[in-house]
Design an enzyme around this catalytic site. Structure first.
Site, PDB file in Angstrom:
ATOM      1  N   ASP A 102       5.758   4.721   4.953  1.00  0.00           N
ATOM      2  CA  ASP A 102       6.658   3.740   5.569  1.00  0.00           C
ATOM      3  C   ASP A 102       6.806   2.476   4.707  1.00  0.00           C
ATOM      4  O   ASP A 102       7.613   1.606   5.019  1.00  0.00           O
ATOM      5  CB  ASP A 102       6.240   3.389   7.003  1.00  0.00           C
ATOM      6  N   HIS A 103       6.076   2.421   3.585  1.00  0.00           N
ATOM      7  CA  HIS A 103       6.183   1.283   2.660  1.00  0.00           C
ATOM      8  C   HIS A 103       6.786   1.666   1.310  1.00  0.00           C
ATOM      9  O   HIS A 103       7.198   0.796   0.555  1.00  0.00           O
ATOM     10  CB  HIS A 103       4.792   0.658   2.436  1.00  0.00           C
ATOM     11  N   HIS A 105       0.855  -1.180   0.000  1.00  0.00           N
ATOM     12  CA  HIS A 105       0.000   0.000   0.000  1.00  0.00           C
ATOM     13  C   HIS A 105       0.891   1.229   0.000  1.00  0.00           C
ATOM     14  O   HIS A 105       2.114   1.107   0.101  1.00  0.00           O
ATOM     15  CB  HIS A 105      -1.002  -0.018   1.162  1.00  0.00           C
TER      16      HIS A 105
END
Ligand code: ZN
Length: 173
Positions: free
Chosen positions: A70-71, A66
C-alpha cells in the site's frame, strides 16, 4: 536568509492492500519552492499527483517509508506513466531519485503516533494513513483520537486532496 514556501498535499490516505472505493492509496506530496517530493506511492498516486495540479517535470524525489504494497504499489506508475509529460530540455525526462529502506519495515502502531509527534515538537498532526479497508469501520474522529494519544496539539484525520501550506522554515528558528 532564504525563505521557502512549502505545501503539503495528501494524494491519498487509504491503507491496506484491498482497494477502497473513492479513496486513493497512501501518498503525500511536498512542494517546496516549485520542487516536488513524494512520500509513498500507493494506488492511484500518478492520478492524484496530476489531480492536485502538480507538474511531473518538477518531481525530484520519492521517499518510501516501508515496503508494504500500500506504500509502493504505484511507484513504477509514478515513474513511467508521465514519461511524455516529464520531458526535459533535451526531450528525455530528468532523473527522479528514489529513497527507501533496505528492509521491509513495519507500520508504527497508531497509538504510538501522538507520542512520537509530541517528542518531535509537531504542532499539528495530520494523519496520512487510514488503515481499515472499510471506510466506515473506524470513524475519522475515532482514528484521530487513537492516534492523538499523548499529543498536545491538534490532530486531523487526512483525506484525499487535503492541502496545507506549512509554516515558513525561517519562522521555526
Ligand atoms: Zn500501509
Amino acid at each position: 536568509m532564504v525563505r521557502m514556501a512549502t505545501e503539503l498535499v495528501l494524494l491519498g490516505p487509504a491503507g491496506a492492500p484491498a482497494p477502497v472505493a473513492g479513496r486513493a492509496g497512501i501518498s503525500s506530496a511536498l512542494a517546496v519552492d516549485g520542487r516536488v517530493f513524494v512520500v509513498d506511492c500507493g494506488r492511484g498516486t500518478p492520478s492524484g499527483y496530476l489531480g492536485a495540479g502538480l507538474d511531473f517535470a518538477r518531481l525530484e524525489a520519492v521517499f518510501i517509508t516501508h515496503l508494504h504494497v500500500d506504500h509502493v504499489g504505484d511507484l513504477a506508475g509514478l515513474l513511467l506513466y508521465p514519461w511524455g509529460l516529464r520531458a526535459g530540455p533535451d526531450g528525455s525526462p530528468p532523473p527522479v531519485q528514489v529513497y527507501g529502506p533496505r528492509r521491509p519495515g513495519l507500520h508504527t502502531d497508531v497509538t504510538e503516533v501522538g507520542g512520537v509527534a509530541q517528542r518531535a515538537g509537531v504542532r499539528e498532526l495530520i494523519l496520512t494513513h487510514y488503515l481499515p479497508a472499510e471506510p466506515d469501520a473506524v470513524s475519522a474522529a475515532d482514528w484521530a483520537g487513537r492516534a492523538g494519544q499523548g499529543f498536545a496539539g491538534r490532530t486531523i484525520a487526512g483525506r484525499d486532496g487535503l492541502r496545507r501550506t506549512l509554516p515558513d522554515v525561517a519562522d521555526q528558528c
